[in-house]
Scaffold this motif. Structure first.
Motif, PDB file in Angstrom:
ATOM      1  N   PHE A  76      36.577 -15.999  -0.920  1.00  0.00           N
ATOM      2  CA  PHE A  76      35.866 -15.535   0.278  1.00  0.00           C
ATOM      3  C   PHE A  76      34.367 -15.574   0.016  1.00  0.00           C
ATOM      4  CE2 PHE A  76      39.996 -13.439   0.191  1.00  0.00           C
ATOM      5  CZ  PHE A  76      40.502 -13.873   1.394  1.00  0.00           C
ATOM      6  N   PHE A  77      33.911 -16.647  -0.623  1.00  0.00           N
ATOM      7  CA  PHE A  77      32.537 -16.723  -1.107  1.00  0.00           C
ATOM      8  C   PHE A  77      31.515 -16.455  -0.015  1.00  0.00           C
ATOM      9  CE2 PHE A  77      28.712 -19.277  -2.053  1.00  0.00           C
ATOM     10  CZ  PHE A  77      28.253 -18.512  -3.100  1.00  0.00           C
ATOM     11  N   PHE A  78      31.643 -17.100   1.135  1.00  0.00           N
ATOM     12  CA  PHE A  78      30.621 -16.933   2.160  1.00  0.00           C
ATOM     13  C   PHE A  78      30.693 -15.552   2.792  1.00  0.00           C
ATOM     14  CE2 PHE A  78      30.845 -21.539   1.786  1.00  0.00           C
ATOM     15  CZ  PHE A  78      29.510 -21.788   1.537  1.00  0.00           C
ATOM     16  N   THR A  79      31.878 -15.010   2.993  1.00  0.00           N
ATOM     17  CA  THR A  79      31.993 -13.641   3.490  1.00  0.00           C
ATOM     18  C   THR A  79      31.400 -12.674   2.470  1.00  0.00           C
ATOM     19  OG1 THR A  79      34.007 -14.233   4.656  1.00  0.00           O
ATOM     20  CG2 THR A  79      33.617 -11.893   4.292  1.00  0.00           C
ATOM     21  N   THR A  80      31.756 -12.879   1.213  1.00  0.00           N
ATOM     22  CA  THR A  80      31.221 -12.040   0.144  1.00  0.00           C
ATOM     23  C   THR A  80      29.705 -12.168   0.076  1.00  0.00           C
ATOM     24  OG1 THR A  80      33.252 -12.297  -1.121  1.00  0.00           O
ATOM     25  CG2 THR A  80      31.319 -11.595  -2.339  1.00  0.00           C
ATOM     26  N   GLY A  81      29.193 -13.386   0.255  1.00  0.00           N
ATOM     27  CA  GLY A  81      27.746 -13.605   0.214  1.00  0.00           C
ATOM     28  C   GLY A  81      27.015 -12.772   1.246  1.00  0.00           C
ATOM     29  N   TRP A  82      27.565 -12.700   2.441  1.00  0.00           N
ATOM     30  CA  TRP A  82      26.899 -11.899   3.478  1.00  0.00           C
ATOM     31  C   TRP A  82      27.004 -10.414   3.181  1.00  0.00           C
ATOM     32  CZ3 TRP A  82      23.270 -14.070   5.846  1.00  0.00           C
ATOM     33  CH2 TRP A  82      23.319 -15.420   6.148  1.00  0.00           C
ATOM     34  N   LEU A  83      28.088  -9.990   2.568  1.00  0.00           N
ATOM     35  CA  LEU A  83      28.205  -8.593   2.150  1.00  0.00           C
ATOM     36  C   LEU A  83      27.168  -8.296   1.056  1.00  0.00           C
ATOM     37  CD1 LEU A  83      29.616  -5.881   2.369  1.00  0.00           C
ATOM     38  CD2 LEU A  83      31.345  -6.735   0.767  1.00  0.00           C
ATOM     39  N   GLN A  84      26.954  -9.258   0.168  1.00  0.00           N
ATOM     40  CA  GLN A  84      25.931  -9.104  -0.866  1.00  0.00           C
ATOM     41  C   GLN A  84      24.543  -8.960  -0.237  1.00  0.00           C
ATOM     42  OE1 GLN A  84      26.571 -12.662  -3.149  1.00  0.00           O
ATOM     43  NE2 GLN A  84      28.229 -11.757  -4.333  1.00  0.00           N
ATOM     44  N   VAL A  85      24.275  -9.740   0.788  1.00  0.00           N
ATOM     45  CA  VAL A  85      22.993  -9.641   1.495  1.00  0.00           C
ATOM     46  C   VAL A  85      22.849  -8.257   2.116  1.00  0.00           C
ATOM     47  CG1 VAL A  85      21.644 -10.495   3.451  1.00  0.00           C
ATOM     48  CG2 VAL A  85      22.752 -12.119   1.896  1.00  0.00           C
ATOM     49  N   LEU A  86      23.909  -7.755   2.723  1.00  0.00           N
ATOM     50  CA  LEU A  86      23.871  -6.422   3.329  1.00  0.00           C
ATOM     51  C   LEU A  86      23.575  -5.359   2.271  1.00  0.00           C
ATOM     52  CD1 LEU A  86      24.235  -4.594   5.811  1.00  0.00           C
ATOM     53  CD2 LEU A  86      26.683  -4.533   5.264  1.00  0.00           C
ATOM     54  N   VAL A  87      24.240  -5.429   1.134  1.00  0.00           N
ATOM     55  CA  VAL A  87      23.991  -4.481   0.044  1.00  0.00           C
ATOM     56  C   VAL A  87      22.534  -4.578  -0.406  1.00  0.00           C
ATOM     57  CG1 VAL A  87      24.516  -3.991  -2.390  1.00  0.00           C
ATOM     58  CG2 VAL A  87      26.378  -4.358  -0.754  1.00  0.00           C
ATOM     59  N   THR A  88      22.018  -5.793  -0.517  1.00  0.00           N
ATOM     60  CA  THR A  88      20.630  -6.002  -0.943  1.00  0.00           C
ATOM     61  C   THR A  88      19.649  -5.415   0.055  1.00  0.00           C
ATOM     62  OG1 THR A  88      21.303  -7.994  -2.138  1.00  0.00           O
ATOM     63  CG2 THR A  88      18.944  -7.755  -1.635  1.00  0.00           C
ATOM     64  N   ILE A  89      19.912  -5.611   1.331  1.00  0.00           N
ATOM     65  CA  ILE A  89      19.037  -5.049   2.372  1.00  0.00           C
ATOM     66  C   ILE A  89      19.038  -3.532   2.313  1.00  0.00           C
ATOM     67  CG2 ILE A  89      18.777  -4.755   4.869  1.00  0.00           C
ATOM     68  CD1 ILE A  89      19.729  -7.713   5.135  1.00  0.00           C
ATOM     69  N   VAL A  90      20.207  -2.938   2.133  1.00  0.00           N
ATOM     70  CA  VAL A  90      20.290  -1.472   2.036  1.00  0.00           C
ATOM     71  C   VAL A  90      19.516  -0.987   0.808  1.00  0.00           C
ATOM     72  CG1 VAL A  90      21.859   0.475   1.628  1.00  0.00           C
ATOM     73  CG2 VAL A  90      22.426  -1.247   3.364  1.00  0.00           C
ATOM     74  N   LEU A  91      19.705  -1.653  -0.330  1.00  0.00           N
ATOM     75  CA  LEU A  91      18.950  -1.278  -1.533  1.00  0.00           C
ATOM     76  C   LEU A  91      17.450  -1.364  -1.281  1.00  0.00           C
ATOM     77  CD1 LEU A  91      21.006  -3.089  -4.314  1.00  0.00           C
ATOM     78  CD2 LEU A  91      20.629  -0.611  -4.140  1.00  0.00           C
ATOM     79  N   PHE A  92      17.032  -2.438  -0.618  1.00  0.00           N
ATOM     80  CA  PHE A  92      15.615  -2.632  -0.327  1.00  0.00           C
ATOM     81  C   PHE A  92      15.069  -1.516   0.563  1.00  0.00           C
ATOM     82  CE2 PHE A  92      12.504  -4.371   2.739  1.00  0.00           C
ATOM     83  CZ  PHE A  92      11.433  -4.534   1.873  1.00  0.00           C
ATOM     84  N   LEU A  93      15.744  -1.230   1.657  1.00  0.00           N
ATOM     85  CA  LEU A  93      15.246  -0.220   2.599  1.00  0.00           C
ATOM     86  C   LEU A  93      15.251   1.181   1.993  1.00  0.00           C
ATOM     87  CD1 LEU A  93      16.829  -1.545   5.916  1.00  0.00           C
ATOM     88  CD2 LEU A  93      14.432  -1.711   5.167  1.00  0.00           C
ATOM     89  N   VAL A  94      16.302   1.511   1.263  1.00  0.00           N
ATOM     90  CA  VAL A  94      16.352   2.811   0.586  1.00  0.00           C
ATOM     91  C   VAL A  94      15.248   2.873  -0.469  1.00  0.00           C
ATOM     92  CG1 VAL A  94      17.739   4.244  -0.970  1.00  0.00           C
ATOM     93  CG2 VAL A  94      18.784   3.265   1.063  1.00  0.00           C
ATOM     94  N   GLY A  95      15.016   1.753  -1.165  1.00  0.00           N
ATOM     95  CA  GLY A  95      13.959   1.695  -2.159  1.00  0.00           C
ATOM     96  C   GLY A  95      12.580   1.885  -1.565  1.00  0.00           C
ATOM     97  N   VAL A  96      12.319   1.245  -0.435  1.00  0.00           N
ATOM     98  CA  VAL A  96      11.025   1.419   0.244  1.00  0.00           C
ATOM     99  C   VAL A  96      10.805   2.894   0.553  1.00  0.00           C
ATOM    100  CG1 VAL A  96       9.744   0.976   2.381  1.00  0.00           C
ATOM    101  CG2 VAL A  96      10.885  -0.913   1.213  1.00  0.00           C
ATOM    102  N   TYR A  97      11.828   3.520   1.089  1.00  0.00           N
ATOM    103  CA  TYR A  97      11.707   4.921   1.486  1.00  0.00           C
ATOM    104  C   TYR A  97      11.504   5.843   0.272  1.00  0.00           C
ATOM    105  CZ  TYR A  97      12.750   9.396   3.654  1.00  0.00           C
ATOM    106  OH  TYR A  97      12.681  10.696   4.093  1.00  0.00           O
ATOM    107  N   THR A  98      12.381   5.716  -0.736  1.00  0.00           N
ATOM    108  CA  THR A  98      12.286   6.639  -1.872  1.00  0.00           C
ATOM    109  C   THR A  98      11.063   6.361  -2.747  1.00  0.00           C
ATOM    110  OG1 THR A  98      13.768   5.311  -3.256  1.00  0.00           O
ATOM    111  CG2 THR A  98      14.765   7.072  -1.940  1.00  0.00           C
TER     112      THR A  98
END
Length: 154
Positions: A43-65
């Motif tokens: 499920f590489f491409f599905t997994t890839g988009w989930l990875q992007v979502l995780v990365t975006i969440v890490l980024f936004l939480v990181g900006v805030y904290t």
């Protein structure tokens, strides 16, 4: 500054490591990434988009904290390592999760994060949590592009 901001920005205390906290945080991200997605190539491409979502969440939480701890710890404190985790996550997005690629990605990311070529250093001039996070995200983007070439060659 709240305890939760300290815990998140230091990635559960990794940032308090006297030397090499950024490298340790990036390596821990690699290990977590590997165990989370190794063997998921069906499920590489599905997994890839989930990875992007995780990365975006890490980024936004990181900006805030990072923005919350900056007044007390100063601009881009060594203690803040969530930026390395988010940058490392971006490095590994859309890359097959194999030990070799994860290891090469770590080397590429740390190179760009430490040397800061190609406009990465300028990102640090942005104020607040954005500046803390964006230099590592650009390093992660460059590392990802190089890693994509490695994947194509291998």
């Amino acid at each position: 500054m709240g305890l939760i901001h300290r815990l998140i920005s230091t990635c559960l205390g990794i940032g308090y490591t006297p030397k090499g906290g950024g490298t340790i945080a990036a390596a821990v991200c690699c290990i977590a990434w590997y165990f989370a997605w190794a063997g998921g190539n069906a499920f590489f491409f599905t997994t890839g988009w989930l990875q992007v979502l995780v990365t975006i969440v890490l980024f936004l939480v990181g900006v805030y904290t990072a923005g919350k701890v900056e007044p007390e710890w100063g601009k881009d404190s060594y203690r803040v390592v969530i930026d390395e985790v988010a940058g490392m996550a971006l490095t590994l997005c859309f890359v097959p999760v194999k030990g070799l690629y994860v290891g090469v990605g770590l080397v590429f990311f740390r190179f760009f994060d430490i040397v800061k070529p190609l406009g990465i250093k300028k990102m640090e001039n942005i104020r607040g949590g954005w500046g803390v996070m964006l230099d590592d995200m650009l390093a992660g983007l460059y590392a990802n592009l190089l890693l994509q070439i490695v994947v194509l060659i291998c």
